[in-house]
Structure formats: C-alpha cells, structure tokens
Design an enzyme around this catalytic site. Structure first.
Site, PDB file in Angstrom:
ATOM      1  N   ASP A 198      -1.279  -2.355  36.201  1.00  0.00           N
ATOM      2  CA  ASP A 198      -0.016  -1.650  36.403  1.00  0.00           C
ATOM      3  C   ASP A 198       1.160  -2.568  36.651  1.00  0.00           C
ATOM      4  O   ASP A 198       2.298  -2.152  36.580  1.00  0.00           O
ATOM      5  CB  ASP A 198      -0.154  -0.794  37.680  1.00  0.00           C
ATOM      6  CG  ASP A 198      -0.444   0.631  37.349  1.00  0.00           C
ATOM      7  OD1 ASP A 198      -0.605   0.933  36.167  1.00  0.00           O
ATOM      8  OD2 ASP A 198      -0.504   1.434  38.289  1.00  0.00           O
TER       9      ASP A 198
HETATM   10  C1  BGC Z   1       0.552  -1.448  42.948  1.00  0.00           C
HETATM   11  C2  BGC Z   1      -0.470  -1.019  41.945  1.00  0.00           C
HETATM   12  C3  BGC Z   1      -0.273   0.436  41.651  1.00  0.00           C
HETATM   13  C4  BGC Z   1       1.161   0.672  41.203  1.00  0.00           C
HETATM   14  C5  BGC Z   1       1.478   2.112  40.878  1.00  0.00           C
HETATM   15  C6  BGC Z   1       1.917  -1.122  42.464  1.00  0.00           C
HETATM   16  O1  BGC Z   1       2.857  -1.476  43.415  1.00  0.00           O
HETATM   17  O2  BGC Z   1       0.424  -2.817  43.198  1.00  0.00           O
HETATM   18  O3  BGC Z   1      -1.750  -1.296  42.397  1.00  0.00           O
HETATM   19  O4  BGC Z   1      -1.145   0.851  40.679  1.00  0.00           O
HETATM   20  O5  BGC Z   1       2.065   0.229  42.171  1.00  0.00           O
HETATM   21  O6  BGC Z   1       1.606   2.903  41.972  1.00  0.00           O
HETATM   22  C1  NOJ Z   2      -4.052   0.892  40.986  1.00  0.00           C
HETATM   23  C2  NOJ Z   2      -3.808   1.979  39.998  1.00  0.00           C
HETATM   24  O1  NOJ Z   2      -4.175   3.202  40.556  1.00  0.00           O
HETATM   25  C3  NOJ Z   2      -4.551   1.728  38.727  1.00  0.00           C
HETATM   26  O2  NOJ Z   2      -4.256   2.707  37.778  1.00  0.00           O
HETATM   27  C4  NOJ Z   2      -4.179   0.357  38.229  1.00  0.00           C
HETATM   28  O3  NOJ Z   2      -4.771   0.135  37.027  1.00  0.00           O
HETATM   29  C5  NOJ Z   2      -4.512  -0.692  39.247  1.00  0.00           C
HETATM   30  N1  NOJ Z   2      -3.800  -0.410  40.437  1.00  0.00           N
HETATM   31  C6  NOJ Z   2      -4.212  -2.106  38.786  1.00  0.00           C
HETATM   32  O4  NOJ Z   2      -2.852  -2.329  38.729  1.00  0.00           O
END
Ligand code: BGC
Ligand code: NOJ
Length: 837
Positions: A500
């Site tokens: 993400d």
């Molecule tokens: C986090 C991710 C998460 C994303 C979406 C980011 O700040 O590090 O792990 O999936 O936000 O909420």
């Molecule tokens: C948490 C999110 O829920 C997931 O969708 C994502 O792939 C991981 N973070 C890695 O960024």
C-alpha cells in the site's frame, strides 16, 4: 522474558502479571456483538460496526495506554480500602493475578485482602450481549463486608462523532433507570434495576444499550462526573472511595453505567454476581411503551436480561461457546515434533484467522474502529485462513466482496460492513485488488467443492440490474490486468499494489494528503512485477477452475496469458539475482542492483516463485523459462533480507522521503513498509521455499516470526505471544524485533496457509485432498486430523529418507500421485499413511 504461559489443554494463554509490555488483548463475540478486552479489563464493545454502533467509549492513545473498559472495583467497607481486581485502573498491587485469554472469552482472577475475585467475560452465541460472570470468595479467616462497583462509559454510538463533536454530544446523553420486572408478576428479576442507555433514541435510532446486574443494588450512577467526582479519573472514583453511589441520572455530558452491590461474605463463603451489557433493537413503529411516551419499549429485551442474569444459563451459554470453538478448531488438528507449530495451528493461528474474518482491519488496539472498512484484498486473503472453518460464511463474504467489483474488472478498495457498499472516499485503482478474488474463489472451491457459487448472479458496483455470474467476475478480474500493460508490458501499478505504501503515481508534497488516494500522475508508466507474478498465479488457478467448468477456451486463454506474462517477467522483471519490484514513473527499475536504496524487495520473490516462475530444474532451450532462478531469488532473500527476527520487506531501507516512491519512504528505517519484517510477506517466502523443496528453510522462516516461538523474548517483541503482529521492527530499526499492530493482519491467513498447506502439505485440491509435505529434515513425521468436505482424514506422515518424495496409502491401498481422490458418498473417515523419502 515471559509474562505468562500457554495452557494448551485449556486452549488459553495465561498472563501472570498485569504489567505486560503492551496491553495484551482478546476478542469477545463471533457473530454480531463484539468486544475487545485487555488483560486488565480494558477495551470496548460494539454491535456489528465498530464505528457506527459503538456501545462503550474507549480513548485510544491514552496515558496510560489502556484506560477505560469493563471496570469493577472492590471495597472493603470496614477499612475503606478499595482496589481494581483487574489491576487497572487503580493499579493497587494484587497478591495474586492471572488473566486467561481463550477463544471468545477472557477470565481475570486475582486476590487481595483475602478476597478472591474471578470474572469471566464472554458473548453467548446467538445473542447481542456480553456476560461478566463474577465470583467472589472470602479466603480470609474473618467475615468481609464488601462493596462491588461496576463501571462502563457509554459511547454515543457513532465513535467518530463521539470523539469529536462535543458541542452536540455534551447535550444528547440520555438514560433510563428502570426495574427489570414488576413485583409479584413472577417474570423473573424482581427487585433488580437495569440501566438503559438511550441517547438519540428519541429521534432516529431504534436501538439502545443496557447494563444489568443480578443483585439488588445499594445504588447506581449514570453520570460520570457524579461517580468520579470533580477532577478525578477512573483510578480514584469518589463514589467508590466513599462507598456510596450518587444515584445520578445522566442528561447530557457523559452517560455511564455503574452498579453498587453490597456483599457480606463469611469466611470461606462464595458468591456469584452477573453483569450484562447488551444491545437491543426495536421495530421502528414500536419503540416506546406505552406508545406515545418517550419510554423505551423493553418487552423483548427483559426476558433476555432475566435469562442471562441466572448463573445456570450463563454457564450453559459458556459451555456452548466452548463446544463451538472445539468444533471449529477441530477441523484441523496436528501433532508435529514442534510445540510452537502445534499450538499455533491447533489453536491460536486458526483463532486469529477467525478474528480477522470478523474484524477485517477495523478494530484492534492499533486500529481505532473508525478508520478502515473491509478491504477488498484484505478480505479475499483473510478468507484463505478461515474458509475451512466456516465455509458458508466464506461463501457470503465472497459474494459481498465481488458485488463491490467494478464493471471494468477493478474493485472498490474497501467497503463498509454495515451497508456492504463500496467506499467512494477511497475509491479504486489498486491494480492488484481484483486478482486476489480469483485466489479466494479458488480456495473456496477447493475446500468445499461447491461449484454452484460460480453461477451466483452478482452485481457490479452494488448496482441492481448489473448482475452477472461470479464466474464472469473472475474473468473480468483477469482481463483488468490484461487491459493495463505498461511500457515493458508489465501490469501498471495504479495507486499501489499489495504494498500500500509503494505509491508510484502519488507524488505528494502536501502534508496530510493520503498516500493511498492522492494521484498526481496519469498512471501510464509505473509498473509492478509483483502484480505480474500474482497474475500468473491467478491465471493458473483460473485455468483449474475453467477446466472444471469445461470451458476450454478460457483455459487456453489464461494459460497463454500466463505464459506471455512469464516471458515479460524474464525480459523486464528479472535483475540477474532476484526479481525486480517495479518500474517507477520515470521508467527506472526499483528493487534492482541499479538502486542504492530498495535494491531488493521480498514480495516479488515470494509471489513469482509461488506462481512457479523459475522453478523448473532443467534449463529450457529458449532461455526464457528462467530455470533455476527461483532458487537464486530465494537465496538472495536469505542473503539480503533475512535476519533473526524474520525477513524484512526490502534492503537497503529508504533513508529519506522520495516523492516518486511515496509512503514507503515516509517511515523511519526499519518500520512498517520501510524495511520492517512486514509479516504478511514472510509466508510467501515459506511457501516459495517449499515449492523449491527446501523444508528446512521454510520451517526456519516460519519459526522466526512464530509468536509462540518468540514468547521468551516478550520484552523485546512486546505484542501478544499468541497472535501474529503486522510488523516486527527490522534490522535498521532502533529496536529490532519489536512488534506492532497485532491481531488484524493478512499475516494470520498466510502463515496458516504456509504451515498447514505447504510445509505440512495438506492441501485442498479441486478433486481431492493433496498430501505433499515439505518438512524439515530433522522431523521423522507428524499426524494430522483434517475435516475435508464432510469426511474425517486421519493422516500420518513418516519420514524414511531425506527428500520430499511422497508415497501414499489410503485405507490400506497405495495410490498414485499425491492427491487422495474424493471417497465414495457416505464415507465418514479415511486413513492415510504417507511416506516421505
Ligand atoms: C499503512 C499501511 C496501510 C495503509 C492503508 C498505511 O499508512 O502503513 O499498512 O495498509 O496505510 O490504510
Ligand atoms: C495493510 C493493508 O491492510 C494491506 O492491504 C496492505 O497490503 C498492507 N498493509 C501492506 O501495505
């Protein structure tokens, strides 16, 4: 250092001191009513949606961290001394303390001043309420004159509003304090008083909360300030200090629920007191009783309250809950030479998978319950870990998720659990999302053999009239990638793929903008090798599905597409020693020797090898199969990314913010997506290691992040030793090995899949159960009991040689290959002997 121990027979983790490095929590409820509960009784409850139907208030990021919950106070009325038997919030030193977290329940036991206290918290199946079953025993030599106070703080339903909109909130709080039953009518509960929370009930809400106690009250409070006293906190409530409730009736400000019960206990005597906290809805046109009044209609709720205030009914409900979990966990039980494997597979990992099914990423001690809805990729991956336990609900989940798919094959990145509609604020354009649906449906089909799901008519974008069979949704999902090739013909990445925080089209230089939803580039250049690997994997699953549906054209199409994508990966995605990660908006490779930071990433190594890229042993004549590269890529992972606490996302970590990379470079080195052990990805490497036949390595990686195996370093790991955390700080971090974000993570499902299906190798296939272990060389075998499509498989595996070659004997007859064909209808159990050589 440990703060407790595993009681595997009871399926509990037993915390033996209250001051754990972080609150160590558990979940109550597994249907519609849920609670979070910490080892010191902190936490909160909600009905279905942690944001929109929050029953009790919780303040995140508090000091101390865990303040507010299901509090009880005991007071010795002779000395005036009072304490919290769950340690918080008074933090008076207890003579004994123990917290047992089990599946869907928590028991806190303590002793002080000779008074033994035990509270069992749980949610009965089929009900929207939680029970606190309290037992007090006077273990001292003299009689005790005690007061027991309860205390919860009601949330004004919408947790976001509750935490922000005080100009309104401070004026809307309303309660009722009413007798449970009319004297002399014999309907149970005579003389008992119930506290009802009914803020906004006068207008559009048709639900209310209630807080009841099994004993006659010496008093009660529903106004926070009256109970606590001016300028006091939960650690020193004035009503408790003085041993006297104020009988306050909240109007506005902060409604709470507090009962005061006086208890005389002779030496050796014991008494049980039950508290109930619940949620109830009334029909819109029957909200008030008498009609036309403003009094809550309590006709339907009273019998429920009366029922569970009786300890025999509470006991029965608890036993039913225990049996339910025995049934769920009983679907897979293993006995291996490793106790950490056994308890994670048999108890905690499976349990965590159920919690991620229920919560997705909404409510934990790291997710406030007001932020994220249900993620498309999160939900589809979570399914891999729970489908065998609750296939019917997995079916429903698949249909809900796929109805938020877009007509172009893409997907809403999130949807709201209460409305089941795609979330417009977050939108779509996360280009890996739809492919996970193929994996989820494939896993469902393999587990259940319920091919009828493919014919289900499912909407696109939740639009009535847009229905098409689920099968076509899968085709669309695959087409979505094919429609979006980048300059190297690799799939375009969109806003992000699984990672993400790798935001290659974001280019945000404005503080506060969301990295996930800000897009300043048109998205026609940046590409993802990860999606390419995932695409190949999805195509292979789709080929299996299509073959089963006799759709040869689709089989040909996806096989051809997968083969072409593989060639593209070898041409543009291979860096010589490992798979590259992506191409950025300038067309530069990322995850390549060309980079100084982010030279190698874990995700493409895992996913590409899982998809079979570079696995063949023999070199191919056209030089395009990348033969042997799988091993090379995995060796590179071992060399550059693995360390004692797991495998980090990438190396070297990013040491500054890069506009063209986005959030990944926003985190300090070693944390979160910037080179922590992002645990979700580690099982991909475990699976990949089994694909190339290296059981020792797979199991070594499994053990490095196995929470039970890390129990002994709890002071470093900090999070609960019974569940996976999303991340463990990486090699570059200030505190390597420190975990964060426990409970709600795709880590749960993937580790479960890695150990059960790939290392132990018990793998559901379309036409039977496959047994193909790739276990450590030092293991001489293991046993598995596995329910598969209604049949009990008793599998015993023996190692007779150092390799991974498997021969199977099914009910005494040897069979060819590694897939046990489905037995005749009516077969109840099958005995399998597997020899590994
Ligand atoms: C986090 C991710 C998460 C994303 C979406 C980011 O700040 O590090 O792990 O999936 O936000 O909420
Ligand atoms: C948490 C999110 O829920 C997931 O969708 C994502 O792939 C991981 N973070 C890695 O960024």
């Amino acid at each position: 250092m440990k703060f407790g121990y595993f009681d595997d027979t009871q399926r509990e983790y037993v915390i033996t001191r209250p001051d754990t490095p972080l609150p160590w929590i558990n979940y109550l409820g597994c249907e519609e009513y849920f609670g979070l509960i910490s080892n010191t009784a902190g936490g909160y409850s909600f009905y279905r949606d942690a944001r929109l139907r929050r029953l009790t208030r919780y303040r995140y990021n508090n000091a101390p961290l865990d303040m507010g919950g299901r509090y009880l106070y005991l007071r010795d009325n002779t000395s005036g001394k009072y304490w919290s038997p769950s340690w918080m919030p008074t933090r008076l030193k207890l003579d004994e303390y123990e917290c047992r977290h089990g599946q869907g329940y928590t028991i806190i036991t303590s002793k002080l001043n000779g008074i033994k206290f035990s509270a069992r918290y749980f949610v009965p199946l089929g009900e929207s309420l939680e029970i606190w079953q309290v037992t007090l025993t006077n273990e001292s030599a003299s009689d005790a004159d005690l007061s027991l106070f309860s205390a919860i703080e009601f949330c004004l339903w919408d947790a976001n509003d509750d935490a922000t909109n005080f100009q309104r909130n401070y004026s809307i709080g309303q309660v009722e304090i009413a007798p449970l039953a009319l004297e002399g009518r014999g309907d149970g509960g005579e003389g008992l008083t119930v506290i009802y929370h009914k803020s906004e009930y006068r207008e559009r809400r048709d639900h209310f909360a209630y807080f009841a106690c099994s004993e006659k009250l010496a008093g009660f409070d529903t106004a926070r300030e009256d109970f606590l006293g001016p300028y006091r906190g939960w650690d020193t409530p004035l009503a408790v200090e003085e041993g006297k409730s104020r009988n306050s009736e909240a109007l506005g400000w902060q409604p709470i629920g507090s009962h005061h019960v006086k208890i005389q206990l002779k030496a050796g005597e014991q008494k049980q007191v039950i508290f109930l906290l619940g949620y109830q809805e009334n029909p819109k046109d029957d909200k008030f009783d008498p009609p036309g009044s403003q009094v809550i209609n309590k006709k339907t709720v009273k019998p429920i309250i009366a029922k569970y205030l009786k300890s025999e009914n509470a006991d029965k409900a608890f036993n039913t809950l225990r049996d339910y979990w025995t049934m769920l966990l009983g679907k897979i039980q293993v006995t291996t030479p490793d106790e950490h494997t056994n308890r994670m597979v048999n108890i905690w990992n499976a349990y965590q998978c159920m919690v991620t099914f229920n919560m997705s990423r909404s409510a934990s001690y790291f997710e406030s319950g007001i932020g994220r809805g249900m993620g498309f990729r999160d939900s589809t991956q979570d399914l891999l870990g729970f489908v065998h336990m609750i296939p019917e609900r997995a079916r429903e989940r698949i249909l809900d998720v796929s109805a938020t798919q877009l007509k172009n094959g893409g997907a809403f990145h999130q949807y709201q659990p209460l409305t089941k509609r795609g979330n417009n604020d977050v939108g779509s354009g996360f280009n890996d999302d739809p492919l996970w649906l193929v994996l989820a449906v494939s896993a469902y089909l393999k587990e259940t053999g319920d091919w009828s799901i493919l014919d289900e008519q499912v909407q696109y974008q939740n639009e009535p009239g847009s229905e098409s069979p689920l099968y076509e949704h899968l085709q669309c999902a695959i087409q979505y990638t094919l429609d979006r090739p980048g300059p190297h013909k690799l799939p375009l990445i969109g806003r992000a793929d699984w990672n993400d925080c790798l935001n290659l089209n974001c280019f945000s230089d404005t503080p506060g903008q969301s990295f996930q939803t800000t897009t300043n580039k048109d998205g026609t250049v940046a590409e993802s090798v990860f999606i390419a690997g995932l695409f190949v994997l999805a195509c292979k699953e789709m080929a299996g599905i299509a073959e089963h549906c006799n759709d040869q054209a689709e089989v040909d199409k996806v096989q051809k597409s997968a083969a072409e994508m593989e060639k593209i990966v070898w041409a543009a995605g291979w860096d010589g020693e490992w798979f590259r990660r992506a191409y950025d908006d300038y067309g530069h490779a990322l995850g390549s020797k060309e980079n100084t930071e982010g030279r190698i990433f874990i995700e493409p190594q895992g996913i590409c090898v899982m998809a079979g890229l570079g696995v063949d042993a023999a070199p191919s004549p056209d030089g395009q199969s990348g033969s042997g590269n799988a091993v090379k890529a995995l060796d590179s992972v071992g060399e550059h990314l693995a360390f004692q606490h797991g495998i980090v996302v990438h190396q070297p970590a990013f040491t500054q913010y890069y506009l063209h990379l986005g959030e990944i470079s926003s985190y300090p080195e070693g944390y979160k997506e910037n080179a922590s052990v992002f645990c979700h990805t580690n099982p991909w490497i475990m699976v990949a290691e089994t694909v190339v036949g290296r059981g020792d390595k797979a199991f070594d990686y499994y053990t490095r992040i196995n929470p039970s195996a890390r129990e002994g370093i709890s002071e470093v790991h900090k999070c609960e030793p019974y569940v996976y955390a999303q991340m463990i700080a990486g090699k570059d971090a200030v505190k390597p090995g420190e975990a964060k974000n426990s409970w709600l993570s795709g880590t749960a499902a993937w580790n479960y899949v890695a150990i059960t299906q790939h290392i132990l190798g018990i793998h559901p296939a379309f036409d039977g159960l496959e047994v193909k272990p790739v276990i450590p060389s030092g293991w001489n075998g293991f046993e598995v009991r596995r329910n598969f499509r209604g049949v009990r498989y008793e599998i015993s595996v023996k190692r007779e040689g150092p390799g991974n070659e498997v021969s199977l004997e099914v009910d005494g007859k040897s069979i060819k290959g590694t897939i046990i064909p489905l037995p005749k209808q009516g077969t109840e159990s099958v005995k399998v002997k597997a020899i590994v050589r």
